[in-house]
Design an enzyme around this catalytic site. Structure first.
Site, PDB file in Angstrom:
ATOM      1  N   SER A 140     107.706  24.723 178.065  1.00  0.00           N
ATOM      2  CA  SER A 140     107.171  25.240 179.334  1.00  0.00           C
ATOM      3  C   SER A 140     107.753  26.632 179.559  1.00  0.00           C
ATOM      4  O   SER A 140     108.773  26.984 178.935  1.00  0.00           O
ATOM      5  CB  SER A 140     107.611  24.308 180.471  1.00  0.00           C
ATOM      6  OG  SER A 140     107.350  24.885 181.734  1.00  0.00           O
ATOM      7  N   TYR A 153     113.959  19.112 184.950  1.00  0.00           N
ATOM      8  CA  TYR A 153     112.847  19.615 184.117  1.00  0.00           C
ATOM      9  C   TYR A 153     113.279  20.885 183.384  1.00  0.00           C
ATOM     10  O   TYR A 153     113.062  21.027 182.174  1.00  0.00           O
ATOM     11  CB  TYR A 153     111.653  19.886 185.028  1.00  0.00           C
ATOM     12  CG  TYR A 153     110.365  20.221 184.328  1.00  0.00           C
ATOM     13  CD1 TYR A 153     109.507  19.227 183.867  1.00  0.00           C
ATOM     14  CD2 TYR A 153     109.972  21.551 184.155  1.00  0.00           C
ATOM     15  CE1 TYR A 153     108.297  19.540 183.255  1.00  0.00           C
ATOM     16  CE2 TYR A 153     108.771  21.873 183.544  1.00  0.00           C
ATOM     17  CZ  TYR A 153     107.930  20.857 183.094  1.00  0.00           C
ATOM     18  OH  TYR A 153     106.734  21.188 182.485  1.00  0.00           O
TER      19      TYR A 153
HETATM   20  P1  NAD Z   1      99.836  15.000 182.574  1.00  0.00           P
HETATM   21  O1  NAD Z   1     100.544  14.296 183.676  1.00  0.00           O
HETATM   22  O2  NAD Z   1      98.413  15.394 182.725  1.00  0.00           O
HETATM   23  O3  NAD Z   1      99.949  14.173 181.229  1.00  0.00           O
HETATM   24  C1  NAD Z   1     101.147  13.605 180.831  1.00  0.00           C
HETATM   25  C2  NAD Z   1     100.873  12.654 179.706  1.00  0.00           C
HETATM   26  O4  NAD Z   1     102.098  12.019 179.356  1.00  0.00           O
HETATM   27  C3  NAD Z   1      99.886  11.525 180.082  1.00  0.00           C
HETATM   28  O5  NAD Z   1      99.132  11.187 178.945  1.00  0.00           O
HETATM   29  C4  NAD Z   1     100.822  10.393 180.464  1.00  0.00           C
HETATM   30  O6  NAD Z   1     100.216   9.105 180.318  1.00  0.00           O
HETATM   31  C5  NAD Z   1     101.936  10.603 179.475  1.00  0.00           C
HETATM   32  N1  NAD Z   1     103.209  10.029 179.866  1.00  0.00           N
HETATM   33  C6  NAD Z   1     103.860  10.159 181.047  1.00  0.00           C
HETATM   34  N2  NAD Z   1     104.986   9.430 181.015  1.00  0.00           N
HETATM   35  C7  NAD Z   1     105.051   8.855 179.793  1.00  0.00           C
HETATM   36  C8  NAD Z   1     105.967   7.984 179.156  1.00  0.00           C
HETATM   37  N3  NAD Z   1     107.063   7.528 179.782  1.00  0.00           N
HETATM   38  N4  NAD Z   1     105.707   7.577 177.895  1.00  0.00           N
HETATM   39  C9  NAD Z   1     104.574   7.979 177.262  1.00  0.00           C
HETATM   40  N5  NAD Z   1     103.678   8.808 177.817  1.00  0.00           N
HETATM   41  C10 NAD Z   1     103.918   9.233 179.059  1.00  0.00           C
HETATM   42  O7  NAD Z   1     100.783  16.268 182.272  1.00  0.00           O
HETATM   43  P2  NAD Z   1     100.466  17.675 181.604  1.00  0.00           P
HETATM   44  O8  NAD Z   1     100.472  18.693 182.674  1.00  0.00           O
HETATM   45  O9  NAD Z   1      99.331  17.605 180.663  1.00  0.00           O
HETATM   46  O10 NAD Z   1     101.822  17.888 180.811  1.00  0.00           O
HETATM   47  C11 NAD Z   1     101.938  17.695 179.428  1.00  0.00           C
HETATM   48  C12 NAD Z   1     103.160  18.456 178.927  1.00  0.00           C
HETATM   49  O11 NAD Z   1     102.996  19.847 179.186  1.00  0.00           O
HETATM   50  C13 NAD Z   1     104.458  18.043 179.606  1.00  0.00           C
HETATM   51  O12 NAD Z   1     105.505  18.043 178.664  1.00  0.00           O
HETATM   52  C14 NAD Z   1     104.674  19.140 180.633  1.00  0.00           C
HETATM   53  O13 NAD Z   1     106.017  19.318 180.939  1.00  0.00           O
HETATM   54  C15 NAD Z   1     104.124  20.330 179.873  1.00  0.00           C
HETATM   55  N6  NAD Z   1     103.736  21.449 180.725  1.00  0.00           N
HETATM   56  C16 NAD Z   1     102.769  21.314 181.686  1.00  0.00           C
HETATM   57  C17 NAD Z   1     102.428  22.423 182.433  1.00  0.00           C
HETATM   58  C18 NAD Z   1     101.358  22.372 183.484  1.00  0.00           C
HETATM   59  O14 NAD Z   1     101.201  23.355 184.228  1.00  0.00           O
HETATM   60  N7  NAD Z   1     100.579  21.314 183.592  1.00  0.00           N
HETATM   61  C19 NAD Z   1     103.066  23.647 182.229  1.00  0.00           C
HETATM   62  C20 NAD Z   1     104.037  23.734 181.255  1.00  0.00           C
HETATM   63  C21 NAD Z   1     104.362  22.638 180.502  1.00  0.00           C
END
Ligand code: NAD
Length: 258
Positions: A140, A153
């Site tokens: 991130s 985080y």
């Molecule tokens: P999201 O909530 O849409 O998806 C998260 C996914 O992880 C889902 O498939 C969920 O079922 C799964 N998950 C959650 N807890 C879990 C567990 N204990 N075991 C197995 N699976 C689990 O989130 P997202 O925004 O797509 O985030 C995905 C990644 O990208 C994360 O690592 C997040 O930190 C990172 N990220 C997101 C953003 C953003 O703006 N959305 C920015 C930077 C980084």
């Protein structure tokens, strides 16, 4: 494009958001996919199979190392081997540190950081055996800079970048690479929750909260999309990515350029 035909990718947390976008891009490039995560598994499997590749799902909860063992064993045996590992699963908890519940700290660290250690240690030997591999860790902008209220985080994502560099060095003399992608704001359920929380805390409507969220950090004023992140992951898996090693590749609308 079928550059990844015959390869298999395990994408953690790939039933929604960024993980599903990356899984879909890898599938469109020809890779078979092992999905993981909660929620609407059927819809996610359908989206991947529509690309004409094989897809499986394993429901491991990545906060539990024993379930990570089971996921990696499933991916290695059921799908015939893992060539590409995308460590994407992640959660957020927002609170000032004085009020941060220790159980939430442990959970964020377990899913966002320790799970990356476990999948990497378990699947790297298989990649070495197969003579090629890619590990892509979804960190991130919070792996590079901090924001208040996100101690667990930010600590976990900074840790992911350190782990990425170490694995990149340990694989440097091989055709296996390890890199991190650092997205800025992406409109997924994880961020939709933060927009809703912001709207209710400040008594503003969700559109205003969304505008303010972007304006505060992301100079482009645009969300990064899961499809753009998927295209970057496909690039890292291509021959052009052979010597990209240990990178923390920002795709953040200018957030960390400030
Ligand atoms: P999201 O909530 O849409 O998806 C998260 C996914 O992880 C889902 O498939 C969920 O079922 C799964 N998950 C959650 N807890 C879990 C567990 N204990 N075991 C197995 N699976 C689990 O989130 P997202 O925004 O797509 O985030 C995905 C990644 O990208 C994360 O690592 C997040 O930190 C990172 N990220 C997101 C953003 C953003 O703006 N959305 C920015 C930077 C980084």
């Amino acid at each position: 494009m079928t550059t990844l035909a015959g390869k298999t990718a395990l994408v953690t947390g790939s039933t929604s958001g960024i993980g599903l976008g990356i899984a879909q891009a890898l599938a469109a490039a020809g890779a078979n996919i092992v999905l993981n995560g909660f929620g609407d598994v059927t819809a996610a499997l359908h989206r991947i199979r529509a690309c004409g590749v094989q897809a499986w799902h394993h429901p491991a909860d990545l906060s539990d190392p024993a379930q990570i063992d089971a996921l990696c064993a499933f991916a290695a045996h059921e799908s015939g081997g893992v060539d590409i590992l995308v460590n994407n699963a992640g959660i957020q908890h927002v609170s000032p540190i004085e009020a941060f519940p220790p159980a939430q700290w442990n959970k964020v660290l377990a899913i966002n950081l320790s799970a990356v250690f476990h999948t990497s240690r378990l699947l790297l030997p298989l990649m070495r055996q197969r003579g090629w591999g890619r590990i892509i860790n979804i960190a991130s902008t919070h792996g590079l800079v901090a924001s208040s209220g996100k101690s667990a985080y930010v600590a976990a994502k900074h840790g992911v970048l350190g782990l990425t560099k170490t694995v990149a060095l340990e694989t440097a003399h091989s055709p296996i690479t390890c890199n991190a992608i650092c997205p800025g704001w992406v409109l997924t359920p994880l961020v939709a929750q933060q927009i809703a929380d912001r709207a209710s805390a400040q008594g503003i409507n969700p559109q205003q909260a969304q505008h303010d969220l972007l304006a505060e950090k992301q100079p482009s004023g645009q969300f990064v999309t899961p499809a753009q992140l998927g295209a970057l992951a496909v690039f890292l898996c291509s021959p052009a990515g052979d010597e990209v090693r240990g990178a923390a590749w920002a795709m953040d609308g200018g957030w960390t350029a400030q």
